[in-house]
Design a protein around this motif. Sequence first.
Motif, short mmCIF file in Angstrom:
data_model
loop_
_atom_site.label_atom_id
_atom_site.label_comp_id
_atom_site.label_asym_id
_atom_site.label_seq_id
_atom_site.Cartn_x
_atom_site.Cartn_y
_atom_site.Cartn_z
N LYS A 29 76.60 14.01 72.14
CA LYS A 29 76.57 12.57 71.84
C LYS A 29 75.55 12.27 70.76
O LYS A 29 75.82 11.53 69.81
N ARG A 30 74.34 12.82 70.90
CA ARG A 30 73.29 12.55 69.92
C ARG A 30 73.65 13.14 68.56
O ARG A 30 73.44 12.52 67.52
N ARG A 31 74.21 14.33 68.58
CA ARG A 31 74.61 14.96 67.32
C ARG A 31 75.68 14.14 66.60
O ARG A 31 75.57 13.84 65.41
N ASP A 32 76.72 13.75 67.33
CA ASP A 32 77.80 12.97 66.73
C ASP A 32 77.33 11.59 66.29
O ASP A 32 77.81 11.04 65.29
N ILE A 47 79.61 1.99 67.17
CA ILE A 47 79.20 3.28 67.74
C ILE A 47 80.02 3.61 68.99
O ILE A 47 80.54 4.73 69.14
N GLN A 48 80.16 2.63 69.87
CA GLN A 48 80.92 2.85 71.10
C GLN A 48 82.39 3.15 70.80
O GLN A 48 82.98 4.06 71.42
N VAL A 56 76.31 2.15 78.64
CA VAL A 56 75.49 2.83 79.65
C VAL A 56 75.18 4.27 79.24
O VAL A 56 74.08 4.79 79.46
N SER A 57 76.15 4.94 78.62
CA SER A 57 75.95 6.35 78.26
C SER A 57 75.31 6.53 76.89
O SER A 57 74.61 7.53 76.65
N ILE A 58 75.49 5.58 75.97
CA ILE A 58 74.98 5.79 74.62
C ILE A 58 73.60 5.19 74.39
O ILE A 58 72.81 5.71 73.58
N LEU A 59 73.25 4.11 75.09
CA LEU A 59 71.94 3.47 74.86
C LEU A 59 70.76 4.41 75.16
O LEU A 59 69.77 4.42 74.41
N PRO A 60 70.81 5.23 76.23
CA PRO A 60 69.71 6.18 76.45
C PRO A 60 69.57 7.20 75.31
O PRO A 60 68.46 7.61 74.98
#
Length: 276
Positions: A29-32, A47-48, A56-60
Motif C-alpha cells: 500500500k505504501r509503495r503504490d 487515493i482511495q 480506515v486502511s490507507i490513513l495509517p
Amino acid sequence: MLSPHYNLFGGVRIGAKIGLTELIFRSEKRRDLLIFLKDRPRSIDEIQAHLHVNSVSILPQLKKLKDRKLVIQKDRTYELSTMGKAIVDRMAPLLETLEVLEDNFDYWSQRNLEGIPPVLRSRIGDLKNCKLIRPDLSHMFELDPEYVENLLISRQVFGFSSYFHPSFIPLYLEIAKREAEISIMLTEPVLKRFKTDYLEDLRTLINFEHVNLSLFTKDPKLAGFTVTDRFFLLTVLPKIKFFEHESLLSFRPEALRWGTDLFSHMQKEAVQVKEI
C-alpha cells in the motif's frame, strides 16, 4: 550492547522507527501510494479510488509516510516532499525492472544479457507486459504468425539477425514491394548464407530505394530483433548453446522506443552494404 530499537527478547520496541527501505518496500500500500503521488498532489478520494482501499486502511499508511517526511499534507490533498520525490524518481525504474523480470522470469534468467548495452539494460523496465512467444516442437523453425501478420502491414521496419532463417529474405521482399522503409542489419555469417542461397532475391531487395542493408562485424551476443511502427520482437541468446527460438513480443510505445534505440546503438558499429 543492545540496539535501542530492540528489547531484551529480541523484539522491536513499540514506537521505534523503521528504516526507509522497510517503510517503503514492506508495505505494498505504501509503495503504490508513493508511486501514485509521483505526478501530482492527490486528494484522499483519488487515493482511495486508485488503490481500491477505504480510509480506515490507507490513513495509517499516510501517517507513517508523513511522519518520515516523505509525504506532505496540504488541506485535503497529499503530495511528495522533496525527499519523497528523490526516492520515488529512483524507485519507479527499479519496480518496473523487477516487474519485467518477474513476468517472464524463466526467460530472462536463462538468457545471456551481454548483448544488450548497459544503457538499455538499465531501461529494461520499458519492456513491461511482453508476450512470450514459445513455438512448439512441430513449429520450431517457423516464424510466429502474429509476427508475420504485423510485419506485413508495418510502414517502417528495423531488423537485426545473427541467425539464418530461410523465410527472412522472401518476407522482406514482400514488405519492400509494399513500399515500407526497411533497414536490415546482419552478421557476416548470415549475410554469406543469404548470398549463397538467395543471391538474386537479396540483390533485388537492396535495389529498392527504401531498403538499407548493413553488416554488423562484431560478435553481437544477441540472436535478433525486429522493431517497427507497430511492434517489437526481441530474441535473446540462451546461456546454454541450444537455441529454442523463444522471443518476447510487445506493442507498447515504450518497448518500440527501446528497440529503436537498440538498433541505433548497434548501427554505429555497422557498415553499409551498397552492392552484392
